[in-house]
Design a protein around this motif. Sequence first.
Motif, PDB file in Angstrom:
ATOM      1  N   ASN A   1     -33.274   4.831 -31.158  1.00 39.41           N
ATOM      2  CA  ASN A   1     -34.192   4.381 -32.197  1.00 39.41           C
ATOM      3  C   ASN A   1     -34.582   5.571 -33.083  1.00 39.41           C
ATOM      4  OD1 ASN A   1     -34.169   1.866 -30.875  1.00 39.41           O
ATOM      5  ND2 ASN A   1     -35.888   2.477 -29.575  1.00 39.41           N
ATOM      6  N   ILE A   2     -34.730   5.305 -34.379  1.00 36.80           N
ATOM      7  CA  ILE A   2     -34.976   6.407 -35.316  1.00 36.80           C
ATOM      8  C   ILE A   2     -35.937   5.961 -36.408  1.00 36.80           C
ATOM      9  CG2 ILE A   2     -32.894   5.812 -36.637  1.00 36.80           C
ATOM     10  CD1 ILE A   2     -32.584   8.803 -37.287  1.00 36.80           C
ATOM     11  N   LEU A   3     -36.799   6.874 -36.827  1.00 41.57           N
ATOM     12  CA  LEU A   3     -37.766   6.619 -37.892  1.00 41.57           C
ATOM     13  C   LEU A   3     -37.585   7.642 -39.001  1.00 41.57           C
ATOM     14  CD1 LEU A   3     -40.397   5.373 -39.101  1.00 41.57           C
ATOM     15  CD2 LEU A   3     -41.686   6.953 -37.632  1.00 41.57           C
ATOM     16  N   PHE A   4     -37.386   7.152 -40.229  1.00 42.45           N
ATOM     17  CA  PHE A   4     -37.293   8.014 -41.410  1.00 42.45           C
ATOM     18  C   PHE A   4     -38.618   7.946 -42.168  1.00 42.45           C
ATOM     19  CE2 PHE A   4     -32.874   6.601 -40.715  1.00 42.45           C
ATOM     20  CZ  PHE A   4     -32.220   7.824 -40.666  1.00 42.45           C
ATOM     21  N   GLU A   5     -39.148   9.109 -42.529  1.00 40.84           N
ATOM     22  CA  GLU A   5     -40.374   9.160 -43.316  1.00 40.84           C
ATOM     23  C   GLU A   5     -40.161  10.098 -44.497  1.00 40.84           C
ATOM     24  OE1 GLU A   5     -45.199   9.577 -42.630  1.00 40.84           O
ATOM     25  OE2 GLU A   5     -43.842  10.693 -41.312  1.00 40.84           O
TER      26      GLU A   5
ATOM     27  N   ASP B   1     -43.992   5.991 -29.352  1.00 36.52           N
ATOM     28  CA  ASP B   1     -43.420   6.580 -28.138  1.00 36.52           C
ATOM     29  C   ASP B   1     -42.041   6.009 -27.827  1.00 36.52           C
ATOM     30  OD1 ASP B   1     -43.782   8.512 -26.220  1.00 36.52           O
ATOM     31  OD2 ASP B   1     -44.526   7.119 -24.718  1.00 36.52           O
ATOM     32  N   ARG B   2     -41.752   4.838 -28.403  1.00 39.99           N
ATOM     33  CA  ARG B   2     -40.450   4.204 -28.186  1.00 39.99           C
ATOM     34  C   ARG B   2     -39.427   4.614 -29.247  1.00 39.99           C
ATOM     35  NH1 ARG B   2     -44.221   1.205 -25.717  1.00 39.99           N
ATOM     36  NH2 ARG B   2     -43.627  -0.160 -23.975  1.00 39.99           N
ATOM     37  N   ILE B   3     -39.835   5.462 -30.168  1.00 42.45           N
ATOM     38  CA  ILE B   3     -38.926   5.995 -31.185  1.00 42.45           C
ATOM     39  C   ILE B   3     -38.320   7.291 -30.659  1.00 42.45           C
ATOM     40  CG2 ILE B   3     -38.694   6.812 -33.548  1.00 42.45           C
ATOM     41  CD1 ILE B   3     -39.408   3.871 -33.408  1.00 42.45           C
ATOM     42  N   ASP B   4     -36.994   7.362 -30.618  1.00 39.23           N
ATOM     43  CA  ASP B   4     -36.321   8.530 -30.051  1.00 39.23           C
ATOM     44  C   ASP B   4     -36.271   9.710 -31.012  1.00 39.23           C
ATOM     45  OD1 ASP B   4     -35.496   6.004 -28.881  1.00 39.23           O
ATOM     46  OD2 ASP B   4     -34.075   7.132 -27.679  1.00 39.23           O
ATOM     47  N   LEU B   5     -36.032   9.413 -32.293  1.00 41.12           N
ATOM     48  CA  LEU B   5     -35.874  10.489 -33.276  1.00 41.12           C
ATOM     49  C   LEU B   5     -36.768  10.221 -34.495  1.00 41.12           C
ATOM     50  CD1 LEU B   5     -32.516   9.724 -32.411  1.00 41.12           C
ATOM     51  CD2 LEU B   5     -32.470  12.068 -33.199  1.00 41.12           C
ATOM     52  N   TYR B   6     -37.460  11.258 -34.933  1.00 43.07           N
ATOM     53  CA  TYR B   6     -38.276  11.199 -36.145  1.00 43.07           C
ATOM     54  C   TYR B   6     -37.712  12.190 -37.162  1.00 43.07           C
ATOM     55  CZ  TYR B   6     -42.003  12.408 -39.362  1.00 43.07           C
ATOM     56  OH  TYR B   6     -42.722  12.685 -40.500  1.00 43.07           O
TER      57      TYR B   6
ATOM     58  N   VAL C   1     -29.771  24.716 -26.063  1.00 44.04           N
ATOM     59  CA  VAL C   1     -29.708  24.407 -27.491  1.00 44.04           C
ATOM     60  C   VAL C   1     -29.759  22.905 -27.741  1.00 44.04           C
ATOM     61  CG1 VAL C   1     -27.157  24.408 -27.494  1.00 44.04           C
ATOM     62  CG2 VAL C   1     -28.418  24.892 -29.612  1.00 44.04           C
ATOM     63  N   HIS C   2     -29.183  22.120 -26.840  1.00 43.47           N
ATOM     64  CA  HIS C   2     -29.207  20.654 -27.001  1.00 43.47           C
ATOM     65  C   HIS C   2     -30.617  20.119 -26.820  1.00 43.47           C
ATOM     66  CE1 HIS C   2     -24.918  21.208 -25.251  1.00 43.47           C
ATOM     67  NE2 HIS C   2     -24.876  21.288 -26.588  1.00 43.47           N
ATOM     68  N   LEU C   3     -31.322  20.640 -25.837  1.00 46.35           N
ATOM     69  CA  LEU C   3     -32.681  20.168 -25.577  1.00 46.35           C
ATOM     70  C   LEU C   3     -33.627  20.561 -26.702  1.00 46.35           C
ATOM     71  CD1 LEU C   3     -34.364  18.674 -23.399  1.00 46.35           C
ATOM     72  CD2 LEU C   3     -35.094  20.937 -22.614  1.00 46.35           C
ATOM     73  N   LEU C   4     -33.478  21.787 -27.214  1.00 48.74           N
ATOM     74  CA  LEU C   4     -34.336  22.237 -28.318  1.00 48.74           C
ATOM     75  C   LEU C   4     -34.153  21.360 -29.551  1.00 48.74           C
ATOM     76  CD1 LEU C   4     -33.995  26.123 -27.993  1.00 48.74           C
ATOM     77  CD2 LEU C   4     -36.057  24.740 -27.601  1.00 48.74           C
ATOM     78  N   GLU C   5     -32.917  20.988 -29.832  1.00 44.40           N
ATOM     79  CA  GLU C   5     -32.683  20.105 -30.985  1.00 44.40           C
ATOM     80  C   GLU C   5     -33.294  18.728 -30.746  1.00 44.40           C
ATOM     81  OE1 GLU C   5     -29.151  18.646 -34.045  1.00 44.40           O
ATOM     82  OE2 GLU C   5     -28.594  19.562 -32.127  1.00 44.40           O
ATOM     83  N   ALA C   6     -33.181  18.225 -29.521  1.00 45.30           N
ATOM     84  CA  ALA C   6     -33.784  16.929 -29.201  1.00 45.30           C
ATOM     85  C   ALA C   6     -35.295  16.974 -29.368  1.00 45.30           C
ATOM     86  CB  ALA C   6     -33.421  16.522 -27.773  1.00 45.30           C
ATOM     87  N   LEU C   7     -35.937  18.068 -28.947  1.00 41.32           N
ATOM     88  CA  LEU C   7     -37.387  18.211 -29.104  1.00 41.32           C
ATOM     89  C   LEU C   7     -37.795  18.306 -30.569  1.00 41.32           C
ATOM     90  CD1 LEU C   7     -38.144  20.712 -26.196  1.00 41.32           C
ATOM     91  CD2 LEU C   7     -39.007  18.360 -26.394  1.00 41.32           C
ATOM     92  N   SER C   8     -36.910  18.863 -31.389  1.00 34.90           N
ATOM     93  CA  SER C   8     -37.238  19.003 -32.819  1.00 34.90           C
ATOM     94  C   SER C   8     -37.308  17.673 -33.532  1.00 34.90           C
ATOM     95  CB  SER C   8     -36.207  19.899 -33.508  1.00 34.90           C
ATOM     96  OG  SER C   8     -34.955  19.220 -33.672  1.00 34.90           O
ATOM     97  N   PHE C   9     -36.772  16.615 -32.910  1.00 36.54           N
ATOM     98  CA  PHE C   9     -36.781  15.292 -33.521  1.00 36.54           C
ATOM     99  C   PHE C   9     -37.861  14.392 -32.935  1.00 36.54           C
ATOM    100  CE2 PHE C   9     -32.290  16.348 -34.584  1.00 36.54           C
ATOM    101  CZ  PHE C   9     -32.364  16.135 -35.950  1.00 36.54           C
ATOM    102  N   ARG C  10     -38.775  14.940 -32.106  1.00 27.83           N
ATOM    103  CA  ARG C  10     -39.878  14.125 -31.622  1.00 27.83           C
ATOM    104  C   ARG C  10     -40.847  13.842 -32.759  1.00 27.83           C
ATOM    105  NH1 ARG C  10     -39.049  10.911 -28.121  1.00 27.83           N
ATOM    106  NH2 ARG C  10     -41.279  10.690 -27.763  1.00 27.83           N
ATOM    107  N   THR C  11     -41.673  12.802 -32.626  1.00 29.88           N
ATOM    108  CA  THR C  11     -42.568  12.397 -33.713  1.00 29.88           C
ATOM    109  C   THR C  11     -43.618  13.457 -33.993  1.00 29.88           C
ATOM    110  OG1 THR C  11     -43.974  11.238 -32.132  1.00 29.88           O
ATOM    111  CG2 THR C  11     -42.279   9.949 -33.226  1.00 29.88           C
ATOM    112  N   ARG C  12     -44.123  13.476 -35.185  1.00 31.79           N
ATOM    113  CA  ARG C  12     -45.070  14.506 -35.619  1.00 31.79           C
ATOM    114  C   ARG C  12     -46.363  14.445 -34.836  1.00 31.79           C
ATOM    115  NH1 ARG C  12     -46.758  13.915 -40.988  1.00 31.79           N
ATOM    116  NH2 ARG C  12     -47.091  16.138 -41.233  1.00 31.79           N
ATOM    117  N   SER C  13     -46.706  13.258 -34.303  1.00 33.58           N
ATOM    118  CA  SER C  13     -47.940  13.136 -33.535  1.00 33.58           C
ATOM    119  C   SER C  13     -47.867  13.952 -32.240  1.00 33.58           C
ATOM    120  CB  SER C  13     -48.193  11.660 -33.169  1.00 33.58           C
ATOM    121  OG  SER C  13     -47.137  11.154 -32.389  1.00 33.58           O
ATOM    122  N   GLU C  14     -46.630  14.201 -31.763  1.00 39.00           N
ATOM    123  CA  GLU C  14     -46.454  14.996 -30.549  1.00 39.00           C
ATOM    124  C   GLU C  14     -46.231  16.465 -30.878  1.00 39.00           C
ATOM    125  OE1 GLU C  14     -43.181  13.008 -28.761  1.00 39.00           O
ATOM    126  OE2 GLU C  14     -44.394  11.526 -27.747  1.00 39.00           O
ATOM    127  N   ILE C  15     -45.435  16.732 -31.931  1.00 39.42           N
ATOM    128  CA  ILE C  15     -45.070  18.108 -32.290  1.00 39.42           C
ATOM    129  C   ILE C  15     -46.003  18.603 -33.354  1.00 39.42           C
ATOM    130  CG2 ILE C  15     -43.230  19.602 -33.077  1.00 39.42           C
ATOM    131  CD1 ILE C  15     -42.544  18.050 -30.527  1.00 39.42           C
TER     132      ILE C  15
END
Length: 505
Positions: free
Chosen positions: A223-227, A389-394, A491-505
Amino acid sequence: MKSLKCAVFTDTLISVSVESTFVRGLPGFNIVGLAGTTIKESESRVKAALMSLNFKFPASKIIINLSPSDVPKNGSHFDLAIALLIALQKESFGDDFFVFGELGLDGTLKSTASLFSTLLFLSAHVKNAKILVPKEIALRASTIPNYEVYAVENLAEAIRFFSDDEFATTCLMSETHPIFKDIIKIGNEIYVPNRNFTLNFKDIKGQERAKRASLIAASGMHNILFEGSPGCGKSMCAKRIAQILPPQSVSEILLSCAYESLNNKNVDFSALRAFRSPHHTSTRSSIFGGGSLGARIGEVALANGGELFFDELPHFGKQILESLREPLEDNKILISRVNSKTEYETKFIFVAAQNPCPCGHLFSQSTSCSCSANEIKKYKSVISGPLLDRIDLYVAMDEVSKDDRTSISSEEMYERVVCAFRAQKLRQQNELNAKLSDKDVQKFCVLESSAQNILESAISRYNLSQRGIIKTKKVARSIADLSESEVIAKVHLLEALSFRTRSEI
């Protein structure tokens, strides 16, 4: 007693055994087994069709039973099976055929509006079935895999079919749908790739981060959210994701077509996965399914195996957005009504797009935002934390620049998606990365020690929920698959974390 097979689709597919017997008593014709009005009326159609062939009814009572007898049934496609059991009562024939067709008064065979839908659902439940159908639908039916299709034009030919083996062989239809001629094989499974890229990522200038996120999302069905600001390309990316999704198996194509047939009777097979984009003014029933009597299919189920796109996400009603939580989490939806309860699969990729504020210019460096803090808070409060929380990538979209250029095409992205898809299937995964169960996440999403340390730090730093941790691992698994890596590296995990929603990051 003689019997033939038939089927009916109400809320689910039901295989029906049509049985007949002649018993001593006053001549009559009874149909039992919770037959609906349409089936009851078949008595007159069957009598007229048989009499057109100069058939002489015996001086006995004819009883037709539709088993299982405790399930309501309806549909004029039972006519042919009933007529054959009466006409061939004294003949010997096999009972391994599914027989469908509505009879005209002169004995001609006709298809029905729901017959193709019934055949599609039947193919997902019964393998290598032999079916006898009217000639007008035989060509379409023969393109359905797992079927041995025989076609006849009228009742006389149908009777001859069961009594003349040589004639029966001439009724066999053999036709393969064009999309099943172009396949790829992974392991022991056959998949149908999409070659249709009418909407191409090459048309999008710039937005490299959004394209990267789209590639990751498509690889694992995340799941992905574009803003971003109006016109920056949110909808363009969302619509192009559908054409780079992983190839479908034959069973997935059949199920998708079967679901679509419930909404639109005139459907055809397609290698392109489903794409549904309801408007924000759509009712809850139209999106999730329902109705006053029967449980009709909705947009969420029609998107199964494909993409569900919500444009202008905050404009959807609060109740609709909260109702999305179940199908996103459980990959299924149960529609309950007084007369029926139906469960549909909802294994889709959810794609959403939204502006950062009501005026849309909060991220803009060239146009000032005219929204107050309260207006922005109210605008975003419609989207709850559990849904986010159900959105995988922001993805925060960039502003359009005169220096933007085209880069990767949909064809190139699709080839990379197929490679990642192949890696997932060769790992013996039953589901794609985003749909893995918690147990399978432990099995397939293996982190290197350095990546595990980063994740443990991120849990406390970004206050990740348990669901957020699992989703981060799933996204990292897809990134690793795109990199052709067996384990998830730092490096894979860091990229995955970079796409978490802004409310978390």
